[in-house]
Design a protein around this motif. Structure first.
Motif, PDB file in Angstrom:
ATOM      1  N   SER A 168       0.871  -1.177   0.071  1.00 35.36           N
ATOM      2  CA  SER A 168      -0.087   0.085   0.118  1.00 35.36           C
ATOM      3  C   SER A 168       0.970   1.374  -0.050  1.00 35.36           C
ATOM      4  CB  SER A 168      -0.977   0.053   1.156  1.00 35.36           C
ATOM      5  OG  SER A 168      -0.266   0.117   2.353  1.00 35.36           O
ATOM      6  N   GLY A 170       1.428   5.680   0.524  1.00 36.38           N
ATOM      7  CA  GLY A 170       0.773   6.714   0.961  1.00 36.38           C
ATOM      8  C   GLY A 170       1.370   7.926   0.569  1.00 36.38           C
ATOM      9  N   ARG A 185      -5.124  20.605   2.593  1.00 29.55           N
ATOM     10  CA  ARG A 185      -6.565  20.188   3.028  1.00 29.55           C
ATOM     11  C   ARG A 185      -7.047  19.939   1.595  1.00 29.55           C
ATOM     12  NH1 ARG A 185      -6.236  23.043   8.063  1.00 29.55           N
ATOM     13  NH2 ARG A 185      -4.507  24.904   7.360  1.00 29.55           N
ATOM     14  N   THR A 245       3.676   2.688   2.648  1.00 33.61           N
ATOM     15  CA  THR A 245       3.369   2.922   3.805  1.00 33.61           C
ATOM     16  C   THR A 245       4.363   2.198   4.896  1.00 33.61           C
ATOM     17  OG1 THR A 245       1.378   1.406   3.909  1.00 33.61           O
ATOM     18  CG2 THR A 245       1.091   3.908   3.365  1.00 33.61           C
ATOM     19  N   ARG A 249       6.154   4.771   7.467  1.00 31.69           N
ATOM     20  CA  ARG A 249       5.651   4.691   8.858  1.00 31.69           C
ATOM     21  C   ARG A 249       6.595   4.577   9.878  1.00 31.69           C
ATOM     22  NH1 ARG A 249      -0.270   2.027   7.496  1.00 31.69           N
ATOM     23  NH2 ARG A 249      -1.110   3.745   6.493  1.00 31.69           N
ATOM     24  N   GLU A 256       2.460  10.878   7.618  1.00 31.22           N
ATOM     25  CA  GLU A 256       1.319  10.705   6.610  1.00 31.22           C
ATOM     26  C   GLU A 256       0.300  11.642   6.226  1.00 31.22           C
ATOM     27  OE1 GLU A 256       0.068   6.611   7.056  1.00 31.22           O
ATOM     28  OE2 GLU A 256      -0.693   6.535   4.922  1.00 31.22           O
ATOM     29  N   ILE A 257       0.273  12.047   5.203  1.00 30.89           N
ATOM     30  CA  ILE A 257      -0.959  13.016   4.913  1.00 30.89           C
ATOM     31  C   ILE A 257      -2.391  12.170   4.605  1.00 30.89           C
ATOM     32  CG2 ILE A 257      -1.460  14.934   3.695  1.00 30.89           C
ATOM     33  CD1 ILE A 257       1.272  15.387   4.596  1.00 30.89           C
ATOM     34  N   PRO A 258      -3.057  12.152   5.204  1.00 25.52           N
ATOM     35  CA  PRO A 258      -4.417  11.384   5.045  1.00 25.52           C
ATOM     36  C   PRO A 258      -5.001  12.007   3.599  1.00 25.52           C
ATOM     37  CG  PRO A 258      -4.643  12.477   7.138  1.00 25.52           C
ATOM     38  CD  PRO A 258      -3.353  13.029   6.695  1.00 25.52           C
ATOM     39  N   LEU A 259      -5.454  11.154   2.761  1.00 27.98           N
ATOM     40  CA  LEU A 259      -5.926  11.644   1.582  1.00 27.98           C
ATOM     41  C   LEU A 259      -7.469  11.102   1.394  1.00 27.98           C
ATOM     42  CD1 LEU A 259      -3.008  10.996  -0.818  1.00 27.98           C
ATOM     43  CD2 LEU A 259      -4.026  13.138   0.043  1.00 27.98           C
ATOM     44  N   ALA A 260      -8.365  11.940   0.876  1.00 28.01           N
ATOM     45  CA  ALA A 260      -9.803  11.486   0.808  1.00 28.01           C
ATOM     46  C   ALA A 260      -9.987  10.403  -0.221  1.00 28.01           C
ATOM     47  CB  ALA A 260     -10.650  12.897   0.133  1.00 28.01           C
ATOM     48  N   PRO A 262      -8.266   6.886  -2.440  1.00 30.26           N
ATOM     49  CA  PRO A 262      -7.465   5.666  -2.066  1.00 30.26           C
ATOM     50  C   PRO A 262      -6.255   5.740  -3.126  1.00 30.26           C
ATOM     51  CG  PRO A 262      -9.462   5.041  -3.295  1.00 30.26           C
ATOM     52  CD  PRO A 262      -9.617   6.375  -3.211  1.00 30.26           C
TER      53      PRO A 262
END
Lengths: 298, 298
Positions: A168, A170, A185, A245, A249, A256-260, A262
């Motif tokens: 995976s 990221g 954002r 990831t 990690r 890690e930048i969360p993404l809306a 996948p």
DNA sequence: GTTATGCTATTCATTATTGAATGGATAAAA
DNA sequence: TTTTATCCATTCAATAATGAATAGCATAAC
């Protein structure tokens, strides 16, 4: 059988092909692990025996004559047969020792393989490992590698393959970068950020477009094709970047930048040539790779 | 490129194939013009380098292991490529000198070729001729011959052929035989005569049957497959026999038996490999054969 | 023009390969 | 059984192939 055919030393053809390929005696000598005078003599012997002119002697090297070009094809066919023979031979080795060449991506070679190989060496001290980091695909037919760990499904024929799982991805950034620029954002906000991209490889762009995000080569502030160096650029704070990831990690400096949306997954394929599959040492390394890579393909 | 592949001397494969083919070091040595110890060392080197067992050492010779058998196919492919290469090389020779191998039937080699070759030698003293008398067809691909003179249309691919004309056949007997037995009167009368026939070759029988004459192997009093010896049997008075009329009529001791039915004609075909066609010396010999054979194919 | 680089050809001492000779072993023939 | 004919492994002197070093060229860069 013709006398010429029987008496002409095949190693002369080997030399001929090397000179034809490299374009010089010196280059051929380097490739064959011989010396330049030897190659020069081989070519002369071949020409004298066959009573033909194969090369034009140029100050910058040897250039094939039309006749030499015609012969080259046949010599290449010999080389192919030789490759097949050598493959069969390697597959017939019965002892659990010797060299195994593992080809994999530069990134994997840097971040994943060392640990796995270290463990291998403990469990099988008689097997020596050649690690071949390369992002272009190897030709397993010519034994550029014995086993390849690849992030795509191999397409060569006569190959044994196994899909180990997926890696995976990221998006990450260094703390230093985030302190300076803040976190993005949403997808649109990416335009206000620096992104580290690939140079000639357009994987990232194509993937982003597939996600519906407008993307072009110009959005990258820094570009690099070597994925290990790429990651160092991201770690140094050059911008946002992508990484496996499981690797990223573990790095306390990276966030890690969360993404809306996948990110795609990378498949991991193990590959070897059919003829090598039954060689004990190849089978053993295959097995150890299979196990060793498991933590990375959750 | 793999080290093994690059460094392994191709001449070792050449030796391997020779030993595999002949089944012994000595036989392979004879074929390659090397010595038995050399071949033995080559095989050992090959086995040590590849770390496999290729042959089982038997008191009567060397026998391939299963792995060796697998490798043999590849080695043969190398040999084929080598044959093609050597053919191209031979075709590229530009000088009007060297060796030319002419394959033809035993009979032609005995009764026709010597005169033609003698003349050739006068006109082209720099071309040396190898005469290969053989009633089985040669493989021109492997350069068992450069030019073949055949009594049938060649079927190999990549061949250049020319139909020079036909040879007429006749039935003959020696004066001594006729004095003893008298001449046959018509086809039925043949049963009261001795006929010299072929042994394993059933050309005569098939032709006679095609003519409507009942024939079987038993009707032959004396049989011989070698056509030169066959003709000597007929000349010695062993019975009636067939021969090219152009040859037999020159022999004062032989009498032609007139037949009510026509005998088949033998076509004469000149053949060489496409790749050799432009070699000056092959072309020259071809031309001289064409001219020289003309009187025999009226 | 000058220099630097990469190539080939040649030489010669060194090294590796070769083959004649020998012995031993096996299978076929006498 | 003995003889004969092959075959393979080994030895060692002779030979052939090799590579380091060198010199000489041609091209490209400065």
């Amino acid at each position: 059988m013709d006398k010429t055919l029987a008496s002409l030393d095949w190693s002369l053809i080997q030399s001929f092909l090397a000179v034809a390929d490299t374009g010089s005696l010196s280059g051929a000598a380097r490739r064959l692990g011989a010396s330049q005078p030897t190659l020069g003599r081989h070519i002369r012997t071949l020409e004298n025996t066959l009573k033909v002119e194969l090369f034009q002697r140029h100050a910058r090297g040897f250039q094939l004559t039309p006749l030499g070009r015609e012969m080259r094809g046949h010599a290449e066919r010999m080389a192919e047969a030789m490759a097949g023979l050598s493959l069969v031979a390697a597959g017939g080795e019965t002892r659990l020792e010797g060299d195994v060449r593992i080809a994999t991506s530069v990134f994997m070679a840097h971040h994943v393989m060392p640990g796995i190989i270290a463990q291998m060496r403990q469990q099988e001290p008689d097997i020596r490992i050649d690690l071949v980091p390369s992002d272009s695909s190897e030709n397993l037919l010519f034994r550029e590698a014995d086993i390849a760990v690849r992030m795509y499904r191999p397409e060569q024929l006569d190959m044994v393959t196994k899909h180990l799982g997926d890696i995976s991805l990221g998006m990450f950034a260094s703390r230093a970068y985030l302190d300076r620029k803040g976190a993005p954002r949403g997808a649109e906000d990416l335009h206000h950020h620096d992104v580290v991209g690939y140079d000639s490889n357009d994987d990232i762009i194509r993937e982003m477009r597939a996600m519906g995000i407008p993307a072009s080569r110009e959005m990258f502030a820094v570009r690099c094709d070597n994925q290990s160096a790429y990651w160092e650029l991201v770690r140094a704070g050059c911008g946002l970047g992508f990484c496996q990831t499981n690797i990223a990690r573990k790095d306390p400096e990276m966030v890690e930048i969360p993404l809306a949306f996948p990110l795609p997954h990378l498949p991991v394929w193990l590959t070897t040539h059919e003829a090598l599959r039954h060689s004990p040492r190849i089978a053993r390394v295959w097995e150890l790779l299979d196990v060793g890579l498991r933590p990375f393909v959750s």
